[in-house]
Design a protein around this motif. Sequence first.
Motif, PDB file in Angstrom:
ATOM      1  N   ALA A 166       0.803  -1.222   0.000  1.00  0.00           N
ATOM      2  CA  ALA A 166       0.000   0.000   0.000  1.00  0.00           C
ATOM      3  C   ALA A 166       0.838   1.274   0.000  1.00  0.00           C
ATOM      4  CB  ALA A 166      -0.941   0.010   1.199  1.00  0.00           C
ATOM      5  N   SER A 167       2.149   1.141   0.135  1.00  0.00           N
ATOM      6  CA  SER A 167       3.020   2.310   0.178  1.00  0.00           C
ATOM      7  C   SER A 167       4.095   2.163  -0.892  1.00  0.00           C
ATOM      8  CB  SER A 167       3.645   2.463   1.573  1.00  0.00           C
ATOM      9  OG  SER A 167       4.403   3.654   1.664  1.00  0.00           O
ATOM     10  N   LYS A 168       5.182   2.920  -0.751  1.00  0.00           N
ATOM     11  CA  LYS A 168       6.313   2.792  -1.658  1.00  0.00           C
ATOM     12  C   LYS A 168       7.553   3.373  -0.985  1.00  0.00           C
ATOM     13  CE  LYS A 168       5.731   7.215  -4.102  1.00  0.00           C
ATOM     14  NZ  LYS A 168       5.591   7.851  -5.435  1.00  0.00           N
ATOM     15  N   VAL A 169       8.712   2.992  -1.493  1.00  0.00           N
ATOM     16  CA  VAL A 169       9.962   3.592  -1.035  1.00  0.00           C
ATOM     17  C   VAL A 169      10.184   4.845  -1.870  1.00  0.00           C
ATOM     18  CG1 VAL A 169      12.455   3.313  -0.821  1.00  0.00           C
ATOM     19  CG2 VAL A 169      10.933   1.407  -0.262  1.00  0.00           C
ATOM     20  N   ALA A 170      10.090   5.994  -1.215  1.00  0.00           N
ATOM     21  CA  ALA A 170      10.148   7.275  -1.918  1.00  0.00           C
ATOM     22  C   ALA A 170      11.445   8.027  -1.684  1.00  0.00           C
ATOM     23  CB  ALA A 170       8.970   8.155  -1.493  1.00  0.00           C
ATOM     24  N   GLY A 171      12.296   7.520  -0.805  1.00  0.00           N
ATOM     25  CA  GLY A 171      13.549   8.206  -0.507  1.00  0.00           C
ATOM     26  C   GLY A 171      14.547   7.260   0.115  1.00  0.00           C
ATOM     27  N   ALA A 172      15.717   7.777   0.436  1.00  0.00           N
ATOM     28  CA  ALA A 172      16.771   6.970   1.038  1.00  0.00           C
ATOM     29  C   ALA A 172      17.555   7.811   2.033  1.00  0.00           C
ATOM     30  CB  ALA A 172      17.704   6.417  -0.033  1.00  0.00           C
ATOM     31  N   GLU A 173      18.147   7.143   3.003  1.00  0.00           N
ATOM     32  CA  GLU A 173      18.956   7.824   4.008  1.00  0.00           C
ATOM     33  C   GLU A 173      20.292   7.110   4.183  1.00  0.00           C
ATOM     34  OE1 GLU A 173      18.910   9.007   8.792  1.00  0.00           O
ATOM     35  OE2 GLU A 173      17.648   7.397   8.035  1.00  0.00           O
ATOM     36  N   TYR A 174      21.373   7.881   4.177  1.00  0.00           N
ATOM     37  CA  TYR A 174      22.689   7.353   4.541  1.00  0.00           C
ATOM     38  C   TYR A 174      22.954   7.750   5.983  1.00  0.00           C
ATOM     39  CZ  TYR A 174      27.704   6.666   4.933  1.00  0.00           C
ATOM     40  OH  TYR A 174      28.943   6.261   5.370  1.00  0.00           O
ATOM     41  N   TRP A 175      23.183   6.726   6.837  1.00  0.00           N
ATOM     42  CA  TRP A 175      23.339   7.018   8.263  1.00  0.00           C
ATOM     43  C   TRP A 175      24.668   6.503   8.836  1.00  0.00           C
ATOM     44  CZ3 TRP A 175      23.399   2.719  11.598  1.00  0.00           C
ATOM     45  CH2 TRP A 175      22.960   1.503  11.047  1.00  0.00           C
ATOM     46  N   GLY A 176      25.638   6.273   7.956  1.00  0.00           N
ATOM     47  CA  GLY A 176      26.959   5.864   8.433  1.00  0.00           C
ATOM     48  C   GLY A 176      27.670   7.003   9.158  1.00  0.00           C
ATOM     49  N   ASP A 177      28.724   6.659   9.887  1.00  0.00           N
ATOM     50  CA  ASP A 177      29.522   7.642  10.618  1.00  0.00           C
ATOM     51  C   ASP A 177      29.927   8.791   9.680  1.00  0.00           C
ATOM     52  OD1 ASP A 177      31.054   8.425  12.975  1.00  0.00           O
ATOM     53  OD2 ASP A 177      32.836   7.967  11.780  1.00  0.00           O
ATOM     54  N   PRO A 178      29.736  10.055  10.033  1.00  0.00           N
ATOM     55  CA  PRO A 178      29.493  10.597  11.378  1.00  0.00           C
ATOM     56  C   PRO A 178      28.016  10.778  11.733  1.00  0.00           C
ATOM     57  CG  PRO A 178      29.914  12.398   9.873  1.00  0.00           C
ATOM     58  CD  PRO A 178      30.018  11.138   9.062  1.00  0.00           C
ATOM     59  N   GLY A 193      18.266   7.883  11.403  1.00  0.00           N
ATOM     60  CA  GLY A 193      17.235   8.890  11.575  1.00  0.00           C
ATOM     61  C   GLY A 193      17.766  10.301  11.550  1.00  0.00           C
ATOM     62  N   LYS A 194      19.090  10.446  11.559  1.00  0.00           N
ATOM     63  CA  LYS A 194      19.721  11.760  11.527  1.00  0.00           C
ATOM     64  C   LYS A 194      20.899  11.751  10.557  1.00  0.00           C
ATOM     65  CE  LYS A 194      18.420  12.978  16.283  1.00  0.00           C
ATOM     66  NZ  LYS A 194      18.894  13.392  17.614  1.00  0.00           N
ATOM     67  N   GLY A 195      20.594  11.251   9.364  1.00  0.00           N
ATOM     68  CA  GLY A 195      21.636  11.151   8.348  1.00  0.00           C
ATOM     69  C   GLY A 195      21.401  12.140   7.220  1.00  0.00           C
ATOM     70  N   VAL A 196      21.882  11.770   6.023  1.00  0.00           N
ATOM     71  CA  VAL A 196      21.645  12.559   4.813  1.00  0.00           C
ATOM     72  C   VAL A 196      20.575  11.850   4.011  1.00  0.00           C
ATOM     73  CG1 VAL A 196      22.640  13.492   2.696  1.00  0.00           C
ATOM     74  CG2 VAL A 196      24.014  13.397   4.781  1.00  0.00           C
ATOM     75  N   ASN A 197      19.570  12.602   3.549  1.00  0.00           N
ATOM     76  CA  ASN A 197      18.427  12.015   2.863  1.00  0.00           C
ATOM     77  C   ASN A 197      18.356  12.434   1.399  1.00  0.00           C
ATOM     78  OD1 ASN A 197      16.987  10.989   5.421  1.00  0.00           O
ATOM     79  ND2 ASN A 197      17.331  13.139   5.868  1.00  0.00           N
ATOM     80  N   TRP A 198      17.883  11.504   0.569  1.00  0.00           N
ATOM     81  CA  TRP A 198      17.622  11.789  -0.846  1.00  0.00           C
ATOM     82  C   TRP A 198      16.148  11.532  -1.125  1.00  0.00           C
ATOM     83  CZ3 TRP A 198      22.196   9.896   0.865  1.00  0.00           C
ATOM     84  CH2 TRP A 198      23.383  10.448   0.354  1.00  0.00           C
ATOM     85  N   LYS A 199      15.501  12.520  -1.751  1.00  0.00           N
ATOM     86  CA  LYS A 199      14.086  12.369  -2.095  1.00  0.00           C
ATOM     87  C   LYS A 199      13.810  13.006  -3.454  1.00  0.00           C
ATOM     88  CE  LYS A 199      12.351  12.276   2.652  1.00  0.00           C
ATOM     89  NZ  LYS A 199      11.472  12.923   3.635  1.00  0.00           N
TER      90      LYS A 199
END
Length: 239
Positions: free
Chosen positions: A217-229, A233-239
């Motif tokens: 019922a949904s979709k993957v609409a973005g991505a997040e890189y959360w590796g160091d540093p 939930g507090k990384g860099v996002n692409w949308k």
Amino acid sequence: MKPIRNNRRALALAALAAVGALTMTACNDDASSSDTATTPPAAPSAPSASASATGAPSPSGGAITPAAPTSAPAGGAASGSAAAPAPAGSTPAPGTTVKVGDAVTIPFTSGSTSGTIALAVTSIEKGDPADLTSLNLGDKAKGLVPYYIHYKVTNAGSSDLSFTSVNHMKGLLADGTEAQELMIIGSFAKCKSDSLPKGFTNGQSATSCAVAMSPEASKVAGAEYWGDPYTLGKGVNWK
């Protein structure tokens, strides 16, 4: 004292049975001995590299990792709002959102190796549930659709990053919450994820892929890189 020892043994066996109930077998058609384990909702640890420094693949298989429960969309920002892109040449702040296709320059650490990379999510491709048949995930994948997050890594520093792995890439659903993650052990033709090749010095580029699972019922609409540093939930996002 003997009844006490017997009670302790019974408790130990009960604990082992409880652990065993969380484990299921999953394997590729050509590697019937592979295992997969479901992970209870918790902050995930760093995914394992899909290949060793020698480039030899592990037996194929997969494990679906549930998204950590959260009361707010991943990325540290309220739904509908996006952090401004970082100025050129600076490290993006946690929660920064950029467009799919845009690259960000970030510090990178893998084990004892550190350097600088330019990282870009280049596309998010919807897959077919039938793609997962060879992984034998059974009911664990029922009602879920795989999405393939393709990204490009460029060495933007002076360190040799040969054989390191750039993972920590996670899918974001349409409402901003985290998608479930499918970690592949070995090779998966639909979404290849390998260590960086030998001779990965300044200016060298490579591509990789991460699998995210979405309810139908949904979709993957973005991505997040959360590796160091960064952190989940507090990384860099692409949308």
